[in-house]
Design an enzyme around this catalytic site. Sequence first.
Site, PDB file in Angstrom:
ATOM      1  N   LYS A 202       0.854  -1.186   0.000  1.00 51.98           N
ATOM      2  CA  LYS A 202       0.000   0.000   0.000  1.00 51.98           C
ATOM      3  C   LYS A 202       0.893   1.240   0.000  1.00 51.98           C
ATOM      4  O   LYS A 202       1.671   1.454   0.926  1.00 51.98           O
ATOM      5  CB  LYS A 202      -0.889  -0.003   1.230  1.00 51.98           C
ATOM      6  N   LYS A 257      -2.112  -1.466  -4.020  1.00 50.55           N
ATOM      7  CA  LYS A 257      -2.957  -0.271  -4.015  1.00 50.55           C
ATOM      8  C   LYS A 257      -2.088   0.968  -4.091  1.00 50.55           C
ATOM      9  O   LYS A 257      -1.104   1.027  -3.358  1.00 50.55           O
ATOM     10  CB  LYS A 257      -3.725  -0.307  -2.699  1.00 50.55           C
TER      11      LYS A 257
HETATM   12  C1  PBG Z   1      -7.455   3.412   5.165  1.00 53.56           C
HETATM   13  C2  PBG Z   1      -7.745   3.233   3.724  1.00 53.56           C
HETATM   14  C3  PBG Z   1      -7.520   4.157   2.705  1.00 53.56           C
HETATM   15  C4  PBG Z   1      -8.052   3.599   1.545  1.00 53.56           C
HETATM   16  C5  PBG Z   1      -8.560   2.329   1.874  1.00 53.56           C
HETATM   17  N1  PBG Z   1      -8.346   2.113   3.231  1.00 53.56           N
HETATM   18  C6  PBG Z   1      -6.945   5.528   2.735  1.00 53.56           C
HETATM   19  C7  PBG Z   1      -5.662   5.800   3.347  1.00 53.56           C
HETATM   20  O1  PBG Z   1      -4.838   4.906   3.604  1.00 53.56           O
HETATM   21  O2  PBG Z   1      -5.425   6.976   3.611  1.00 53.56           O
HETATM   22  C8  PBG Z   1      -8.084   4.289   0.210  1.00 53.56           C
HETATM   23  C9  PBG Z   1      -9.122   3.821  -0.740  1.00 53.56           C
HETATM   24  C10 PBG Z   1      -9.389   4.746  -1.871  1.00 53.56           C
HETATM   25  O3  PBG Z   1      -8.736   5.794  -2.059  1.00 53.56           O
HETATM   26  O4  PBG Z   1     -10.327   4.439  -2.610  1.00 53.56           O
HETATM   27  N2  PBG Z   1      -6.444   2.735   5.744  1.00 53.56           N
END
Ligand code: PBG
Length: 332
Positions: A202, A257
């Site tokens: 991530k 992601k």
């Molecule tokens: C939180 C989380 C996020 C997303 C999914 N879970 C945001 C972040 O880490 O700030 C992002 C999903 C998206 O942008 O569609 N942990």
Amino acid sequence: MTSPKRKFPLTRMRRNRMKSFSRRLISENSFSVDDIIWPVFIIEGTKTKEKIDAMPNVYRYSIDKLIIELEGLISLGLNSIALFPNIASDLKDNDGSLALDSNNLICRAIKSIKNEFPSLGIISDIALDPFTSHGHDGVVVDGIVHNDLTLKKLDEQALIYANAGCDILAPSDMMDGRVESIRNILEKNNFENTLIMSYAAKYASSFYGPFRNAISSEKLTKPENKDSYQLDYANSNEAMHEIAIDIAEGADMIMVKPGLPYLDIVSRAKDQFGIPTFVYQVSGEYSMLTSAIENGFLNKKESIFESMLCFKRSGADGIFTYFAPYLLKELA
Ligand code: PBG
């Protein structure tokens, strides 16, 4: 792949492409309802379907409204969803305490949805950010997101979500050691069949902007970004290292992601590890495509389906996408 010895005009690549039937025969990848995971935002209240400024045609649903919406989509083949809560700011605190309340919005949603649709797969983030006043995924101590204190909270959160009936726990916090910690607590409490899909790779991405608007956590305070725990987008070996660790710690599935700008990571991950690999077409990607479509710059159906096939081509087994309701209707 061997380099072809025959050349033009003996070989004409266009012969295979000339007619629709042969294009279909040589097609290497396909996309179906089985590949779709719908990430959906939920909110307290009843009969509520609320617009999200930064994400046109995406809504926050109260649980009762979501159940009505799900009924239609399940009849079109929807197989799994991922739940994200929007929490009122006066219920958020430094430790994200509400995340550990077994009667919180997520737990109630899981129970109600499971009650109505027992075979729908439910995925839930394990992370504190929807519940923290500073917007971080963990507990903040002296301006630092504290790894080991956060692990204790995540264990508890994982346990109450598993207990509520969640099928797949998806740690999205990027703390070190969280997969092992959660796996151990599940084993100890007879949840040996609860799945873990780790957000293994991530990245600290600006493409999450609209999501943070959707869950009202856009103002990060002290620290102002998530760089101390999410991956640097300059790196790809580091992502392989993260994924290897999460698999060793007991992840059943992994996720990369964001999506489209990170297909090299999906492809490397699938080649290297060969385990179920998922990709998240995140909010910023959704809003970019949607803005271009709404302006008439892109063809809606073609651009959205192309993005799906690109995910499949890169090796993804499934895709989190806010286009899920649209795709299900188109595929029907
Ligand atoms: C939180 C989380 C996020 C997303 C999914 N879970 C945001 C972040 O880490 O700030 C992002 C999903 C998206 O942008 O569609 N942990």
